[in-house]
Design a protein around this motif. Structure first.
Motif, mmCIF file in Angstrom:
data_model
loop_
_atom_site.group_PDB
_atom_site.id
_atom_site.type_symbol
_atom_site.label_atom_id
_atom_site.label_comp_id
_atom_site.label_asym_id
_atom_site.label_seq_id
_atom_site.Cartn_x
_atom_site.Cartn_y
_atom_site.Cartn_z
ATOM 1 N N ASP A 178 0.718 -1.213 0.209
ATOM 2 C CA ASP A 178 0.041 0.001 0.132
ATOM 3 C C ASP A 178 0.974 1.290 0.065
ATOM 4 N N ASP A 179 2.048 1.172 0.841
ATOM 5 C CA ASP A 179 2.921 2.466 0.935
ATOM 6 C C ASP A 179 4.118 2.159 -0.122
ATOM 7 N N ALA A 180 3.995 1.283 -1.128
ATOM 8 C CA ALA A 180 5.035 1.287 -1.874
ATOM 9 C C ALA A 180 5.252 2.408 -2.920
ATOM 10 N N GLU A 181 6.539 2.833 -3.021
ATOM 11 C CA GLU A 181 6.674 4.074 -4.103
ATOM 12 C C GLU A 181 6.778 3.549 -5.428
ATOM 13 N N PRO A 182 6.160 4.137 -6.276
ATOM 14 C CA PRO A 182 6.039 3.724 -7.730
ATOM 15 C C PRO A 182 7.721 3.854 -8.228
ATOM 16 N N PRO A 183 7.987 2.884 -9.341
ATOM 17 C CA PRO A 183 9.340 2.875 -9.828
ATOM 18 C C PRO A 183 9.696 4.207 -10.390
ATOM 19 N N LYS A 184 10.919 4.767 -10.417
ATOM 20 C CA LYS A 184 11.464 5.784 -11.096
ATOM 21 C C LYS A 184 11.525 5.682 -12.748
ATOM 22 N N GLN A 185 11.538 6.558 -13.368
ATOM 23 C CA GLN A 185 11.526 6.468 -14.989
ATOM 24 C C GLN A 185 12.822 5.715 -15.309
ATOM 25 N N LYS A 186 13.859 6.045 -14.758
ATOM 26 C CA LYS A 186 15.288 5.506 -15.270
ATOM 27 C C LYS A 186 15.072 4.009 -14.735
ATOM 28 N N GLU A 187 14.529 3.507 -13.767
ATOM 29 C CA GLU A 187 14.633 2.281 -13.333
ATOM 30 C C GLU A 187 13.581 1.693 -14.216
ATOM 31 N N MET A 188 12.590 2.062 -14.634
ATOM 32 C CA MET A 188 11.559 1.419 -15.798
ATOM 33 C C MET A 188 12.435 1.243 -17.195
ATOM 34 N N ALA A 189 13.121 2.125 -17.285
ATOM 35 C CA ALA A 189 14.032 1.971 -18.729
ATOM 36 C C ALA A 189 14.789 0.737 -18.682
ATOM 37 N N MET A 190 15.604 0.876 -17.599
ATOM 38 C CA MET A 190 16.489 -0.415 -17.559
ATOM 39 C C MET A 190 15.984 -1.587 -17.418
ATOM 40 N N ALA A 191 14.732 -1.629 -16.731
ATOM 41 C CA ALA A 191 14.115 -2.817 -16.442
ATOM 42 C C ALA A 191 13.490 -3.444 -17.814
ATOM 43 N N GLU A 192 12.896 -2.465 -18.755
ATOM 44 C CA GLU A 192 12.493 -2.632 -19.865
ATOM 45 C C GLU A 192 13.360 -3.297 -20.828
ATOM 46 N N MET A 193 14.758 -2.730 -20.874
ATOM 47 C CA MET A 193 15.898 -3.041 -21.696
ATOM 48 C C MET A 193 16.257 -4.402 -21.120
ATOM 49 N N LEU A 194 16.244 -4.908 -20.069
ATOM 50 C CA LEU A 194 16.393 -6.211 -19.658
ATOM 51 C C LEU A 194 15.441 -7.058 -20.114
ATOM 52 N N VAL A 195 14.232 -6.741 -20.059
ATOM 53 C CA VAL A 195 13.002 -7.655 -20.522
ATOM 54 C C VAL A 195 13.379 -7.907 -22.167
ATOM 55 N N GLU A 196 13.595 -6.642 -22.769
ATOM 56 C CA GLU A 196 13.828 -6.771 -24.399
ATOM 57 C C GLU A 196 14.977 -7.844 -24.904
ATOM 58 N N SER A 197 16.075 -7.573 -23.768
ATOM 59 C CA SER A 197 17.106 -8.509 -24.140
ATOM 60 C C SER A 197 17.006 -9.986 -23.769
ATOM 61 N N MET A 198 16.082 -10.169 -23.177
ATOM 62 C CA MET A 198 15.542 -11.646 -22.795
ATOM 63 C C MET A 198 14.086 -11.986 -23.534
ATOM 64 N N ALA A 199 13.528 -11.356 -24.362
ATOM 65 C CA ALA A 199 12.336 -11.532 -24.967
ATOM 66 C C ALA A 199 12.559 -12.755 -25.857
ATOM 67 N N ASP A 200 11.599 -13.639 -26.289
ATOM 68 C CA ASP A 200 11.558 -14.679 -26.800
ATOM 69 C C ASP A 200 10.217 -15.321 -26.989
ATOM 70 N N ASP A 201 9.922 -16.334 -28.067
ATOM 71 C CA ASP A 201 8.592 -16.884 -28.319
ATOM 72 C C ASP A 201 8.567 -18.316 -27.161
ATOM 73 N N PHE A 202 7.268 -18.280 -26.700
ATOM 74 C CA PHE A 202 7.349 -19.381 -25.733
ATOM 75 C C PHE A 202 7.284 -20.730 -26.577
ATOM 76 N N ARG A 203 8.235 -21.503 -26.503
ATOM 77 C CA ARG A 203 8.426 -23.027 -27.015
ATOM 78 C C ARG A 203 8.461 -24.148 -25.721
ATOM 79 N N PRO A 204 7.256 -24.606 -25.430
ATOM 80 C CA PRO A 204 7.483 -25.263 -24.142
ATOM 81 C C PRO A 204 8.430 -26.681 -24.213
ATOM 82 N N ASP A 205 8.593 -26.976 -25.469
ATOM 83 C CA ASP A 205 9.556 -28.192 -25.543
ATOM 84 C C ASP A 205 10.886 -28.055 -25.244
#
Length: 324
Positions: A178-205
């Motif tokens: 409830d009292d958690a601070e929203p993430p800062k813009q720089k933090e969001m940008a870095m997190a999005e870059m990390l997600v993009e670097s690990m992005a892939d299609d789901f292949r369960p096999d």
């Protein structure tokens, strides 16, 4: 695969005959408990806490303990009175947007196979669900339990997924958020870059259960090496494990056998009474033959009397000769 249910989907006035198959299976290695000293299997006995006796499943009923400390015992007859959906019908209740169903509600999945010479109605329903991007909410009764389920198209095959009822999903509230601070813009940008670097299609096999693989390798290695950890299995003639549903079925079969045995004994007793009735005339016939025995007795008596008279006559003649 082996079908576990057979019936029809009630799609308005259209019936779609289907067979139901379990869509998933567990590959987990199952263990059972043994005595560490000698490797013997551990058995569990169903003992009554009141009388201390072992109780067979045929004599077991179900009970509910209320919060007030009251125990209510229910029999099979009580459960038969409860409302359930038609056992061999999957009625469609409504069609809802697929994205509105929260994945947390999904429970178990089943494949539905068309059970008709012409699968036209089956393919029509499957294609309609795809074109409208909707999911059919249905009632599905399996093993006397009615569940809410979602019916959708998966690569041309209808898949039925049972859903949890809303009150089966726990509500959650973590005050720390409830009292958690929203993430800062720089933090969001870095997190999005990390997600993009690990992005892939789901292949369960591409994913495997490493724990099960290593566990199987460990077991195979122990078997290959032998030693005190490897023991011969002594067949006991009993199943390794039985779930409650199977045991309930066994109890129902036992009751059916007892009922059938009672009817058989009753049927065997009826012919026995009939046979006795048919033999009754034979006694009358025997009674009619009784006079014949009396006649034989009279004839025997006359013959004896004649012999006695002849003996007396001979004795008199002999006496007369001696006097002469």
């Amino acid at each position: 695969m082996r079908s576990i249910w057979k019936g029809a989907i009630a799609f308005g006035l259209v019936n779609v005959p289907v067979k139901v198959y379990s869509a998933t299976e567990s590959h987990d290695i199952r263990f059972h408990q043994v005595h560490a000293k000698d490797g013997g299997r551990i058995k569990y006995d169903r003992v009554c806490t009141e009388c201390g006796e072992s109780v067979p499943y045929a004599e077991i009923d179900k009970a509910y303990d209320s919060d007030e400390g009251v125990r209510v015992v229910l029999t099979d007859e009580d459960f038969d009175k409860l409302p359930v959906a038609e056992k061999h019908e999957i009625p469609v209740l409504q069609f809802v947007p697929s994205e509105q169903i929260d994945p947390i509600l999904f429970e178990k999945s089943y494949y539905l196979e068309p059970d008709s010479a012409s699968p036209k109605a089956y393919t029509l329903l499957a294609e309609t669900l795809t074109q409208t991007d909707r999911t059919a909410l249905v009632h599905f009764t399996l093993r006397q339990r009615t569940r809410l389920a979602a019916l959708r198209n998966r690569d041309g095959v209808l898949v039925l997924q049972t859903l949890l009822w809303p009150d089966e999903v726990r509500s959650v509230s973590f005050p720390v958020l409830d009292d958690a601070e929203p993430p800062k813009q720089k933090e969001m940008a870095m997190a999005e870059m990390l997600v993009e670097s690990m992005a892939d299609d789901f292949r369960p096999d591409e994913f495997t259960d490493e724990y099960q693989v290593e566990l199987r390798s460990l077991i195979d290695d122990i078997i290959a090496r032998g030693g005190e950890k490897v023991l011969p299995v002594t067949p006991t003639g009993e199943p390794a494990a039985e779930d409650a549903e199977v045991l309930d079925l066994v109890a129902a079969l036992q009751r059916s056998v007892h009922a059938a045995s009672g009817e058989k004994k009753s049927d065997e007793a009826a012919p026995a009474r009939g046979s006795a009735a048919k033999k009754a005339p034979a006694r009358k016939s025997a009674a009619k033959k009784t006079p014949a025995k009396k006649t034989a007795a009279k004839s025997s008596g006359k013959s004896t009397a004649k012999k006695t008279a002849a003996t007396k006559s001979t004795a008199k003649k002999s006496t007369a000769r001696k006097r002469a």
